[in-house]
Design an enzyme around this catalytic site. Structure first.
Site, short mmCIF file in Angstrom:
data_model
loop_
_atom_site.label_atom_id
_atom_site.label_comp_id
_atom_site.label_asym_id
_atom_site.label_seq_id
_atom_site.Cartn_x
_atom_site.Cartn_y
_atom_site.Cartn_z
CD GLU A 38 15.98 -2.66 -16.60
OE1 GLU A 38 15.67 -3.69 -15.95
OE2 GLU A 38 15.67 -2.49 -17.78
CG HIS A 47 13.21 6.26 -15.36
ND1 HIS A 47 12.09 6.91 -15.81
CD2 HIS A 47 13.03 4.94 -15.60
CE1 HIS A 47 11.25 6.00 -16.30
NE2 HIS A 47 11.79 4.81 -16.19
N1 COA Z 1 25.15 7.36 -15.84
C1 COA Z 1 25.84 8.49 -16.07
N2 COA Z 1 25.30 9.60 -16.60
C2 COA Z 1 23.98 9.57 -16.89
C3 COA Z 1 23.21 8.43 -16.66
C4 COA Z 1 23.83 7.30 -16.11
N3 COA Z 1 23.16 6.17 -15.88
N4 COA Z 1 21.94 8.67 -17.05
C5 COA Z 1 21.93 9.93 -17.51
N5 COA Z 1 23.17 10.47 -17.41
C6 COA Z 1 23.57 11.81 -17.82
C7 COA Z 1 23.61 11.92 -19.34
O1 COA Z 1 24.89 11.56 -19.83
C8 COA Z 1 23.29 13.36 -19.56
O2 COA Z 1 24.45 14.11 -19.38
P1 COA Z 1 24.81 15.33 -20.38
O3 COA Z 1 23.68 16.30 -20.21
O4 COA Z 1 26.12 15.81 -19.88
O5 COA Z 1 24.85 14.72 -21.76
C9 COA Z 1 22.34 13.70 -18.42
O6 COA Z 1 22.57 12.73 -17.39
C10 COA Z 1 20.89 13.63 -18.82
O7 COA Z 1 20.66 12.39 -19.44
P2 COA Z 1 19.64 12.14 -20.62
O8 COA Z 1 20.33 11.35 -21.68
O9 COA Z 1 18.97 13.39 -21.03
O10 COA Z 1 18.58 11.28 -19.89
P3 COA Z 1 17.49 10.40 -20.57
O11 COA Z 1 16.22 10.79 -19.97
O12 COA Z 1 17.56 10.39 -22.04
O13 COA Z 1 18.02 8.99 -20.10
C11 COA Z 1 18.21 6.79 -19.45
C12 COA Z 1 17.36 8.05 -19.36
C13 COA Z 1 17.53 5.68 -18.66
C14 COA Z 1 18.33 6.36 -20.92
C15 COA Z 1 19.62 7.06 -18.88
O14 COA Z 1 19.50 7.49 -17.56
C16 COA Z 1 20.54 5.86 -18.99
O15 COA Z 1 21.17 5.65 -20.03
N6 COA Z 1 20.67 5.03 -17.90
C17 COA Z 1 21.51 3.87 -17.94
C18 COA Z 1 20.80 2.73 -18.65
C19 COA Z 1 19.68 2.13 -17.84
O16 COA Z 1 19.79 1.92 -16.66
N7 COA Z 1 18.58 1.84 -18.55
C20 COA Z 1 17.39 1.26 -17.94
C21 COA Z 1 16.29 2.29 -17.87
S1 COA Z 1 14.89 1.70 -16.98
#
Ligand code: COA
Length: 353
Positions: free
Chosen positions: A299, A246
């Site tokens: 989710e 998140h």
């Molecule tokens: N699975 C695997 N790796 C994940 C991950 C996940 N669900 N969520 C984050 N990471 C990793 C990213 O790849 C990133 O790695 P890197 O630094 O090597 O590139 C690191 O963790 C940091 O992620 P970041 O993209 O900066 O986090 P964010 O704050 O932008 O992302 C979400 C938040 C929710 C978009 C992300 O966690 C995600 O895509 N989750 C899956 C989709 C989901 O469940 N969405 C519903 C949200 S309520």
């Protein structure tokens, strides 16, 4: 340095909800999400958030919301191709655009809150080649939404679980879709336009599009002892684990616990599997990213709950919108009161003459 994700940037003073990402706490209109989900029906939560946004609480009674569903039924024959969209979020976005803005924010919010479940249920039935079912304004919002979708009176356990879900996701501070709604509202555009934009923002899998894929993941894993290998395969293929991580929470999303609890009375066969997959995913992600806590988000158990109450997975994201439309509306009300245009800047990195 630009900040393309706008992390930590505070763009509004709000009374609607507050997220503490370090402690894993969510307050909605003055109440903890745990208490609100356990004690208030959706209609009560709607009245609370709209009032917090500066709207007229008295206009959002259970009876008024029921009447708004009934009024939206008139819209269904006029929706035409909108209900043929293969994606429920596209159907909702297009259909909401049919609502006429009156300029009275609270009245427009009521119309949209009433219309959302009617539209989504009609879309779902069209997909299944079934005739739409008219709303029953005397029922509660959750019960009527289930009945309009499945054609059967909702059982009390399913109704209670869906009601708790709708309350739990009604608002979540400055989420991407809420920010979208507020940007549109900040131009002094109307509430319906802001809601249409917000649905577009919610559609993406990084925001509200994850619960369907979470259920697909649970199906693909099938049994707890297969979780670890399957998850490692996903990460090796460069994919993210849906339902984990998140932007704001650095601990488990408090809504995951609320929904995990709400789904228990339904005795879903998927609940035990979901718990095992969550445990395996948390362990693997901790090993991979020890500095970036990645725990279950809302989710994860949304998928289990909405499946257990009998909604098809294609309807999950739009069901989120059926609830969040109330939070968005409250934010539009609040934003309209500020009167301030949201207009950030960009850093030009292109060629100069
Ligand atoms: N699975 C695997 N790796 C994940 C991950 C996940 N669900 N969520 C984050 N990471 C990793 C990213 O790849 C990133 O790695 P890197 O630094 O090597 O590139 C690191 O963790 C940091 O992620 P970041 O993209 O900066 O986090 P964010 O704050 O932008 O992302 C979400 C938040 C929710 C978009 C992300 O966690 C995600 O895509 N989750 C899956 C989709 C989901 O469940 N969405 C519903 C949200 S309520």
């Amino acid at each position: 340095m630009t900040n393309p994700g706008l992390e930590g940037v505070e763009v509004a003073d709000t009374r609607i909800s507050d997220v503490d990402g370090e402690r894993g706490e969510l307050i909605i209109a003055g109440a903890d999400v745990e208490r609100l989900a356990a004690s208030a029906p959706f209609e009560e939560a709607v009245a609370r958030v709209v009032e917090a946004g500066g709207g007229d609480r008295a206009a959002l009674t259970r009876a008024a919301i029921g009447q708004a569903r009934a009024a939206a039924w008139e819209l269904v024959p006029r929706l035409g191709d909108a209900l043929d969209h293969p994606d429920g979020m596209d159907a909702l976005r297009t259909a909401l655009g049919h609502l006429r803005s009156t300029g009275d924010d609270t009245g427009d919010a009521l119309a949209a809150i009433g219309a959302a479940p009617v539209i989504v249920a009609a879309w779902s039935r069209r997909r299944a080649h079934q005739a739409p079912i008219a709303p029953d304004p005397a029922l509660g919002h959750a019960a009527d939404y289930l009945r309009m979708t499945t054609g059967n009176a909702a059982g009390s356990a399913a109704m209670g679980a869906l009601d708790a879900y709708l309350v739990t996701v009604i608002d979540h501070a400055m989420s991407a879709s809420t920010f979208t709604a507020r940007v549109i509202a900040s131009t002094a555009s109307d509430l319906i336009s802001a809601l249409v934009g917000a649905v577009g923002a919610l559609k993406g899998p990084l925001h509200g599009g994850a619960p369907g894929p979470v259920l697909d993941m649970l199906d693909a894993i099938g049994a707890p002892d297969r979780a670890e290998a399957w998850l490692l395969g996903e990460l090796a293929a460069g994919r993210r684990i849906m339902g984990m991580g998140h932007r704001v929470y650095r601990v488990r999303d408090p809504r995951a616990a609320v929904l995990e609890e709400a789904v228990r009375p339904l005795a879903s066969p998927r609940l035990e599997l979901a718990r095992a997959v969550e445990g395996a995913a948390a362990k693997i992600l901790l090993e991979r990213k020890p500095d970036r806590p990645l725990a279950a988000n809302v989710e994860f158990y949304t998928a289990v709950l909405l499946d257990a109450v009998g909604l098809p997975r294609e309807q999950f994201s739009a069901t989120f919108a059926v609830s969040r439309i109330a939070g968005w509306s409250a934010h539009v009300l609040e934003q309209h009161r500020t009167g301030r245009l949201i207009r950030p800047s960009s850093r030009y990195i292109g060629a100069r003459p």
